[in-house]
Design a protein around this motif. Sequence first.
Motif, mmCIF file in Angstrom:
data_model
loop_
_atom_site.group_PDB
_atom_site.id
_atom_site.type_symbol
_atom_site.label_atom_id
_atom_site.label_comp_id
_atom_site.label_asym_id
_atom_site.label_seq_id
_atom_site.Cartn_x
_atom_site.Cartn_y
_atom_site.Cartn_z
ATOM 1 N N ASP A 1 -5.255 -55.320 37.085
ATOM 2 C CA ASP A 1 -4.700 -56.658 36.839
ATOM 3 C C ASP A 1 -5.429 -57.465 35.759
ATOM 4 O OD1 ASP A 1 -6.998 -57.311 38.302
ATOM 5 O OD2 ASP A 1 -5.888 -57.595 40.167
ATOM 6 N N VAL B 1 -4.488 -58.380 31.267
ATOM 7 C CA VAL B 1 -4.446 -59.776 30.810
ATOM 8 C C VAL B 1 -5.371 -59.954 29.611
ATOM 9 C CG1 VAL B 1 -5.062 -62.149 31.416
ATOM 10 C CG2 VAL B 1 -3.786 -60.747 33.038
ATOM 11 N N PHE C 1 3.862 -63.247 27.979
ATOM 12 C CA PHE C 1 3.089 -63.875 29.054
ATOM 13 C C PHE C 1 3.881 -63.910 30.366
ATOM 14 C CE2 PHE C 1 0.277 -64.990 25.646
ATOM 15 C CZ PHE C 1 -0.973 -65.028 26.255
ATOM 16 N N LYS C 2 5.203 -64.002 30.286
ATOM 17 C CA LYS C 2 6.011 -63.898 31.505
ATOM 18 C C LYS C 2 5.794 -62.535 32.153
ATOM 19 C CE LYS C 2 10.718 -63.296 33.172
ATOM 20 N NZ LYS C 2 12.140 -63.124 32.818
ATOM 21 N N GLN D 1 3.409 -60.346 31.657
ATOM 22 C CA GLN D 1 2.020 -60.052 32.036
ATOM 23 C C GLN D 1 1.609 -60.811 33.295
ATOM 24 O OE1 GLN D 1 0.292 -57.584 30.115
ATOM 25 N NE2 GLN D 1 -0.526 -57.652 32.157
ATOM 26 N N MET D 2 2.043 -62.052 33.439
ATOM 27 C CA MET D 2 1.709 -62.814 34.645
ATOM 28 C C MET D 2 2.420 -62.235 35.868
ATOM 29 S SD MET D 2 -0.563 -64.874 33.807
ATOM 30 C CE MET D 2 -0.692 -65.661 35.404
ATOM 31 N N GLN D 3 3.651 -61.759 35.694
ATOM 32 C CA GLN D 3 4.345 -61.087 36.798
ATOM 33 C C GLN D 3 3.565 -59.844 37.233
ATOM 34 O OE1 GLN D 3 8.203 -60.594 34.904
ATOM 35 N NE2 GLN D 3 9.146 -62.092 36.274
ATOM 36 N N PHE E 1 0.393 -59.209 36.776
ATOM 37 C CA PHE E 1 -0.891 -59.602 37.369
ATOM 38 C C PHE E 1 -0.717 -59.966 38.848
ATOM 39 C CE2 PHE E 1 -3.778 -63.093 38.544
ATOM 40 C CZ PHE E 1 -5.006 -62.445 38.399
ATOM 41 N N LEU E 2 0.288 -60.809 39.147
ATOM 42 C CA LEU E 2 0.481 -61.261 40.526
ATOM 43 C C LEU E 2 0.961 -60.121 41.435
ATOM 44 C CD1 LEU E 2 2.025 -64.772 39.801
ATOM 45 C CD2 LEU E 2 -0.252 -64.274 40.702
ATOM 46 N N GLN F 1 -2.083 -58.153 42.252
ATOM 47 C CA GLN F 1 -2.914 -58.874 43.212
ATOM 48 C C GLN F 1 -2.350 -58.736 44.632
ATOM 49 O OE1 GLN F 1 -5.702 -61.800 42.762
ATOM 50 N NE2 GLN F 1 -6.189 -59.858 41.788
#
Length: 534
Positions: A424, A428, A502-503, A505-507, A509-510, A513
Amino acid sequence: PPPARYANVPVGGFEPLPPPAAFKPAAQQQPPPEPFPPPSAGYPFPPYGGSYQPSQGSDDDWDDDWDDSSTVADEPGALGSSYPEYEAAGGGGPGRYRLSTRSEPALGPRGAGHPPGHPHPPGGGGAAKSSATVSRNLNRFSTFVKSGGEAFVLGEASGFVKDGDKLCVVLGPRGPEWQENPYPFQCSIEDPTKQTKFKGMKSYIAYKLVPSHTGQQVHRRYKHFDWLYGRLAEKFPVISVPHLPEKQATGRFEEDFISKRRKGLAWWMDHMCSHPVLAQCDAFQHFLTCPSTDEKAWKQGKRKAEKDEMVGANFFLTISVPTGPGASLDLQEVESQVDGFKAFTKKMDESALQLNHTANEFARKQVTGFKKEYQKVGHSFKCLSQAFELDQQAFSSGLNQAIAFTAEAYDAIGDLFADQPRQDLDPVMDLLALYQGHLANFPDIIHVQKGALTKVKESKRHVEEGKMELQKAEGIQERCNIISFATLAEINHFHKIRVRDFKSQMQHFLQQQILFFQKVTQKLEEALHKYDSV
């Protein structure tokens, strides 16, 4: 200090210093060497930093027979010597050069190669009766001058533009945009393999590229990427060419480094294929499609790219912009938009630097601190179970086994923490490194546009004072318009691709997690159920 995987660009550090060999003949001129960022200690992410420049480092050096004896920097018209405004001073000897300050005669028909509705006669018309002209910048090393932007705005560029070379800017819902690539494609980068040449004396890593529009795989070395980056960065002064992952002098064949570089190259390739202009560039298509085994075809395409005449001031001739009513730009509005974007990039740079530092520190704690602490807890539970085993009563054996299992669960959770950053936090930081390169490009792009606006303001002042004909000033404004259209199109593309990246990549990442904490929960639940039978 913490490791500097993502280095911020220093304030005021975008103006290159005059190189010592600036007025040597072009064939001898070399781009100034750029220092490598210092290696970092601590969490094992290689540092990202500084503006990227094709360099002659020890990584994949240019000492073999790949292109005879020449390199990109050796060719006249290459990096650092990009347009022919140097001419030998009369009687000054062969080694002395001066800048030509007169308008060159047209190389082709009047206005040839210019977008419809935008005639650009050399010298802005040449028939002006007035004596005033828009002055040249005193700093001949500024990006505005070196990119050819000044020569273009002053009407000194002339040449014939083929239809295939035209770059179209269209008016979209968000303002000027690059015309979409009619044949979009992607390209995967897979299977980095170690190969040798000269009977094993020289080793290198080759990456397999598979473009979706041909389906034919080719193999490329890092130095081929490096060459391509150099050509594109020189050819497109108003386009942000993504930076390559950094070079590394030692440990080039270590598995972690190769895997990390492949991921960096994959991001780079994604941004190249997503850009409507870069994706269709001849040099990029040659790089993607030329068979790896055909050395002759590769060299021919390489030399063709290096002899491209549509660079420097001539590059701006290839830009075709909207014409007709409602298509002109308000210069004050353009200036306001560009200033707003400049403030945005500064803020984004600062926040990305902060996020990178935080993520780097958090990853380091997970790999070392968290793992160690969880395993310390596991070890303590294990000691307790070993103490309980001294009691040989049958009814206590189930408890001993359950506590021992709990100890193993905490040990496993420690390993999960150590492995998690790869899933994760690493992706990023890879994305932040790519955008650091884009943010380092934009000050130069903005500088070219600002330089053009300054010339327009100067020409308007001359007209008001009666020192310049209106027609000549309008020519300068039209050419500034072209640079403004291209700059705004590039800014729009940057925002569009940034939101997409960034949309996603953040998806990712979460999601990673959530998966991670589900695994932790599962380990704890398994340990809990062991006590049911005690």
